[in-house]
Design an enzyme around this catalytic site. Structure first.
Site, PDB file in Angstrom:
ATOM      1  NE  ARG A 134      13.266  33.454  27.745  1.00  0.00           N
ATOM      2  CZ  ARG A 134      13.657  33.993  26.583  1.00  0.00           C
ATOM      3  NH1 ARG A 134      14.281  33.248  25.684  1.00  0.00           N
ATOM      4  NH2 ARG A 134      13.430  35.263  26.343  1.00  0.00           N
TER       5      ARG A 134
ATOM      6  CG  ASP B 208       1.528  -4.902  19.785  1.00  0.00           C
ATOM      7  OD1 ASP B 208       0.593  -4.121  19.565  1.00  0.00           O
ATOM      8  OD2 ASP B 208       2.554  -4.947  19.100  1.00  0.00           O
TER       9      ASP B 208
ATOM     10  CE  LYS C 157     -28.600 -20.969  23.704  1.00  0.00           C
ATOM     11  NZ  LYS C 157     -27.207 -21.133  24.160  1.00  0.00           N
TER      12      LYS C 157
ATOM     13  CG  HIS D  69      -6.609   6.169  38.363  1.00  0.00           C
ATOM     14  ND1 HIS D  69      -7.061   7.357  38.912  1.00  0.00           N
ATOM     15  CD2 HIS D  69      -5.668   6.521  37.453  1.00  0.00           C
ATOM     16  CE1 HIS D  69      -6.423   8.370  38.347  1.00  0.00           C
ATOM     17  NE2 HIS D  69      -5.570   7.896  37.477  1.00  0.00           N
TER      18      HIS D  69
ATOM     19  CG  HIS E 203      -0.392   8.057  32.634  1.00  0.00           C
ATOM     20  ND1 HIS E 203      -0.317   7.939  31.249  1.00  0.00           N
ATOM     21  CD2 HIS E 203      -1.360   8.981  32.868  1.00  0.00           C
ATOM     22  CE1 HIS E 203      -1.180   8.749  30.693  1.00  0.00           C
ATOM     23  NE2 HIS E 203      -1.833   9.387  31.643  1.00  0.00           N
TER      24      HIS E 203
ATOM     25  NE  ARG F 104      -6.436  -1.486  20.108  1.00  0.00           N
ATOM     26  CZ  ARG F 104      -6.075  -0.747  19.059  1.00  0.00           C
ATOM     27  NH1 ARG F 104      -6.911   0.166  18.589  1.00  0.00           N
ATOM     28  NH2 ARG F 104      -4.901  -0.919  18.483  1.00  0.00           N
TER      29      ARG F 104
ATOM     30  CD  GLN G 136      -8.553  10.637  28.241  1.00  0.00           C
ATOM     31  OE1 GLN G 136      -8.084   9.521  28.109  1.00  0.00           O
ATOM     32  NE2 GLN G 136      -7.938  11.594  28.910  1.00  0.00           N
ATOM     33  CG  LEU G 137     -13.658  13.104  27.820  1.00  0.00           C
ATOM     34  CD1 LEU G 137     -14.250  14.233  26.981  1.00  0.00           C
ATOM     35  CD2 LEU G 137     -12.837  13.671  28.968  1.00  0.00           C
TER      36      LEU G 137
ATOM     37  CG  HIS H  26     -11.577  10.434  36.485  1.00  0.00           C
ATOM     38  ND1 HIS H  26     -10.494  10.218  37.313  1.00  0.00           N
ATOM     39  CD2 HIS H  26     -11.075  11.007  35.367  1.00  0.00           C
ATOM     40  CE1 HIS H  26      -9.398  10.658  36.727  1.00  0.00           C
ATOM     41  NE2 HIS H  26      -9.718  11.139  35.538  1.00  0.00           N
TER      42      HIS H  26
END
Length: 349
Positions: free
Chosen positions: A214, A3, A292, A99, A72, A11, A15-16, A81
């Protein structure tokens, strides 16, 4: 921490980057990605702690790793990017800026400007040692033969592989963006991170503790890297997407003189205000101001043309050093919006 203005800024960082102009669903942001990475970091830590209590993963370890996961990507600029990989290298060709460093700077700015030191201490965090640890988690791996980390001793080396794994690329950052990007792009995801969570164990390899999996989940790990390859081939390196990136980068470079965009990386409070909205500011700010002025001038139609010209000249002299470059930048963005794109652009060597 979520917050705060520094984190809420995410926000407004897609992301891309500009890929939403090619794939309409790709409008997800760094905000939800960062929360997802913090959640997955907690899941992995809980799995390791439950299966191997001898690792002595403390409450402070949990908090530091999740805070690093949360923070991060706070250093990403407009369109992710594109900003740090194309724009900054052109306007500041000799700058070592990345970054990840900006993420650390934003983290320190967030703590200082929002008075979070006391809350961190109340949750048992050491303001010196743990802040160094969080910085190291964001910035570094632990590839050196000799242990050089200051935030944690060598017996906690596996903690440095959770958020950003510099050894093999298997980390929770990748787990989140693969699932999230595939969902919003409509690309099948051939990878299930839940299987890796269940099989993860810390083992001694070459006298150092590493997160291992594993052998039966090897195919799933191959699927992770294949999904990443598919994402890049089908979407992230899309020809039209690259053309749009180059055009928007050109517009940002032209607008950098008048708007001093790149100066924000030197001041985290200014950087907090720098988001994808720079696109609309370049595209619409001058037109809005001129309309204006013209609207005011219509009160006296005989002086319409003269008033509009006076307003425009006054605005140019006051707000911009090079209005010609800004006009060119706006023209480029108008071409992008109206899909007037070249057939191809030259890729750098």
């Amino acid at each position: 921490m979520i917050d705060t203005p520094q984190f809420q800024r995410l926000r407004h960082i897609k992301q891309l980057g500009t890929k939403y102009l090619v794939f309409p669903g790709a409008t997800h942001t760094r905000f939800e990605h960062s929360i997802g990475v913090a959640y997955l970091a907690g899941c992995l830590l809980r799995s390791l702690h439950y299966n191997q209590p001898e690792l002595n993963i403390t409450k402070q370890d949990f908090l530091c790793v999740q805070i690093a996961a949360l923070c991060h990507d706070m250093g990403h600029g407009p369109f992710s990017h594109l900003f740090d990989g194309m724009f900054i290298p052109e306007v500041r060709p000799n700058s070592p800026w990345e970054h990840e460093e900006a993420s650390v700077d934003m983290f320190h700015c967030m703590i200082k400007k929002n008075g979070l030191e006391k809350e961190m201490e109340q949750h048992g965090l050491n303001l010196y040692e743990d802040r160094i640890f969080i910085k190291e988690l964001i910035l570094k791996g632990q590839k050196d033969a000799k242990w050089s980390m200051k935030g944690r001793t060598e017996d906690k080396s596996f903690l440095y592989e959770i958020v950003a794994n510099k050894l093999n690329g298997i980390d929770v950052d990748k787990w989140d963006y693969l699932a999230r990007d595939c969902h919003y792009l409509g690309i099948p995801n051939g990878f299930d991170h839940e299987r890796l969570l269940k099989s993860a164990r810390v083992c001694d390899v070459n006298k150092r503790r590493h997160i291992c999996f594993r052998d039966k989940v090897a195919e799933n790990i191959y699927g992770m890297f294949h999904t990443r390859y598919t994402l890049h081939r089908q979407a992230l390196q899309h020809k039209i997407g690259y053309i749009i990136d180059v055009k928007i980068k050109d517009a940002l470079v032209l607008a950098d003189g008048p708007l001093k965009i790149s100066n924000a990386i030197d001041d985290m409070l200014e950087y907090t205000e720098l988001t994808d909205h720079i696109f609309d500011q370049i595209l619409n700010k001058s037109n809005t101001h001129l309309k204006k002025c013209v609207g005011e001038a219509r009160l006296n139609e005989e002086k319409l043309e003269q008033k509009a010209e006076e307003c425009f000249q006054k605005w140019c002299e006051k707000d911009f050093i090079d209005s010609d470059n800004l006009s060119k930048a706006r023209s480029i963005l108008e071409d992008v919006v109206n899909r007037r794109l070249p057939k191809f652009v030259e890729r750098p060597d």
